[in-house]
Design a protein around this motif. Structure first.
Motif, mmCIF file in Angstrom:
data_model
loop_
_atom_site.group_PDB
_atom_site.id
_atom_site.type_symbol
_atom_site.label_atom_id
_atom_site.label_comp_id
_atom_site.label_asym_id
_atom_site.label_seq_id
_atom_site.Cartn_x
_atom_site.Cartn_y
_atom_site.Cartn_z
ATOM 1 N N UNK A 1 12.956 11.211 -3.016
ATOM 2 C CA UNK A 1 11.739 11.398 -3.806
ATOM 3 C C UNK A 1 10.534 11.439 -2.867
ATOM 4 N N UNK A 2 9.628 12.375 -3.108
ATOM 5 C CA UNK A 2 8.384 12.466 -2.338
ATOM 6 C C UNK A 2 7.212 12.161 -3.253
ATOM 7 N N UNK A 3 6.310 11.304 -2.778
ATOM 8 C CA UNK A 3 5.107 10.960 -3.525
ATOM 9 C C UNK A 3 3.915 11.282 -2.632
ATOM 10 N N UNK A 4 3.099 12.203 -3.097
ATOM 11 C CA UNK A 4 1.954 12.658 -2.310
ATOM 12 C C UNK A 4 0.799 11.665 -2.409
ATOM 13 N N UNK A 5 0.201 11.367 -1.256
ATOM 14 C CA UNK A 5 -1.003 10.530 -1.210
ATOM 15 C C UNK A 5 -2.255 11.404 -1.241
ATOM 16 N N UNK A 6 -2.128 12.650 -0.793
ATOM 17 C CA UNK A 6 -3.273 13.555 -0.766
ATOM 18 C C UNK A 6 -2.997 14.738 0.136
ATOM 19 N N UNK A 7 -4.042 15.552 0.320
ATOM 20 C CA UNK A 7 -3.951 16.735 1.186
ATOM 21 C C UNK A 7 -5.110 16.731 2.172
ATOM 22 N N UNK B 1 0.792 -1.228 0.000
ATOM 23 C CA UNK B 1 0.000 0.000 0.000
ATOM 24 C C UNK B 1 0.825 1.279 0.000
ATOM 25 N N UNK B 2 1.740 1.388 -0.956
ATOM 26 C CA UNK B 2 2.494 2.624 -1.165
ATOM 27 C C UNK B 2 2.986 2.629 -2.609
ATOM 28 N N UNK B 3 3.417 3.783 -3.054
ATOM 29 C CA UNK B 3 3.948 3.881 -4.414
ATOM 30 C C UNK B 3 5.366 3.321 -4.486
ATOM 31 N N UNK B 4 6.158 3.568 -3.439
ATOM 32 C CA UNK B 4 7.565 3.204 -3.468
ATOM 33 C C UNK B 4 7.903 1.842 -2.910
ATOM 34 N N UNK B 5 6.936 1.196 -2.251
ATOM 35 C CA UNK B 5 7.147 -0.132 -1.655
ATOM 36 C C UNK B 5 8.427 -0.154 -0.804
ATOM 37 N N UNK B 6 9.417 -0.972 -1.178
ATOM 38 C CA UNK B 6 10.640 -1.133 -0.382
ATOM 39 C C UNK B 6 11.531 0.117 -0.405
ATOM 40 N N UNK B 7 11.246 1.074 -1.276
ATOM 41 C CA UNK B 7 12.046 2.308 -1.340
ATOM 42 C C UNK B 7 11.623 3.352 -0.316
ATOM 43 N N UNK B 8 10.494 3.129 0.373
ATOM 44 C CA UNK B 8 9.951 4.137 1.285
ATOM 45 C C UNK B 8 10.736 4.174 2.597
ATOM 46 N N UNK B 9 11.189 5.373 2.951
ATOM 47 C CA UNK B 9 11.844 5.605 4.240
ATOM 48 C C UNK B 9 10.835 6.011 5.297
ATOM 49 N N UNK C 1 -2.273 19.835 9.543
ATOM 50 C CA UNK C 1 -3.033 21.081 9.350
ATOM 51 C C UNK C 1 -3.877 20.947 8.085
ATOM 52 N N UNK C 2 -4.911 21.756 7.984
ATOM 53 C CA UNK C 2 -5.691 21.786 6.750
ATOM 54 C C UNK C 2 -4.754 22.173 5.614
ATOM 55 N N UNK C 3 -4.855 21.476 4.511
ATOM 56 C CA UNK C 3 -4.015 21.581 3.321
ATOM 57 C C UNK C 3 -2.627 20.978 3.524
ATOM 58 N N UNK C 4 -2.402 20.342 4.685
ATOM 59 C CA UNK C 4 -1.146 19.632 4.890
ATOM 60 C C UNK C 4 -1.088 18.413 3.984
ATOM 61 N N UNK C 5 0.116 18.075 3.564
ATOM 62 C CA UNK C 5 0.284 16.915 2.694
ATOM 63 C C UNK C 5 0.363 15.635 3.512
ATOM 64 N N UNK C 6 -0.074 14.546 2.896
ATOM 65 C CA UNK C 6 0.205 13.205 3.378
ATOM 66 C C UNK C 6 1.045 12.601 2.260
ATOM 67 N N UNK C 7 2.287 12.207 2.603
ATOM 68 C CA UNK C 7 3.191 11.788 1.534
ATOM 69 C C UNK C 7 4.221 10.791 2.046
#
Length: 170
Positions: free
Chosen positions: A73-79, A45-53, A60-66
């Motif tokens: 590399x940063x991959x955003x899941x949403x805001x 359940x991630x874009x980077x799988x084993x690459x994720x640190x 906060x409102x409009x804060x990223x989840x990434x």
């Protein structure tokens, strides 16, 4: 065409899953937000799988989840669309082919019992083909892949919360 002959598009109901956690709502919420990168099942359940640190929730409102990979590399899941600790958060969800929305609520049922509910909605923005496409779990929306995924994720959250104490998050 008469009103009775008008064809309305089929509503695509949200996915709803919930779990009971033997902990306070505050502690449960904080484990979700503060340690998501340690308990979230990054495989698959991630874009980077084993690459994720790490996985980060900007509180906060409009804060990223990434997610952040080993190479930066940063991959955003949403805001975050709503931020109401320790009771609720709502976020856009961009890993789907078109953005959807995820709401998590943390309802205190007793001092040390919390119901965590996830509602994943907004499926109307996806085509029939996209709804049937495999996600991290085979089957996508149509085949129950997202339902199975959220069940797994809530199970991992429950285990993580129940293995920590509130003092560990102060």
């Amino acid at each position: 065409m008469t009103d009775t002959a008008r064809v309305l598009p089929l509503r695509r109901p949200p996915i709803r899953r919930s779990t009971l956690v033997r902990s306070s709502a505050d502690h449960t919420f904080r484990v979700f937000v503060d340690t998501i990168g340690t308990w979230w099942p990054l495989q698959p359940y991630s874009a980077g799988k084993e690459r994720v640190d790490e996985v980060t929730v900007e509180p906060r409102v409009d804060g990223r989840v990434f997610e952040t990979w080993h190479d930066g590399t940063e991959v955003e899941w949403g805001r975050l669309l709503a931020w109401e600790p320790p009771h609720r958060l709502v976020m856009s969800w961009t890993p789907t082919p078109a953005p959807t929305e995820v709401e998590l609520t943390f309802a205190a049922l007793a001092p040390a019992l919390t119901r965590v509910t996830v509602e994943h909605r907004g499926w109307e923005s996806l085509s029939e083909e996209q709804l049937a496409r495999d996600c991290a779990t085979p089957g996508g929306y149509v085949g129950g892949g997202f339902t199975r995924g959220w069940t797994t994720i809530l199970g991992r959250l429950t285990a993580a919360v129940e293995q920590t104490t509130p003092e560990e998050h102060r």
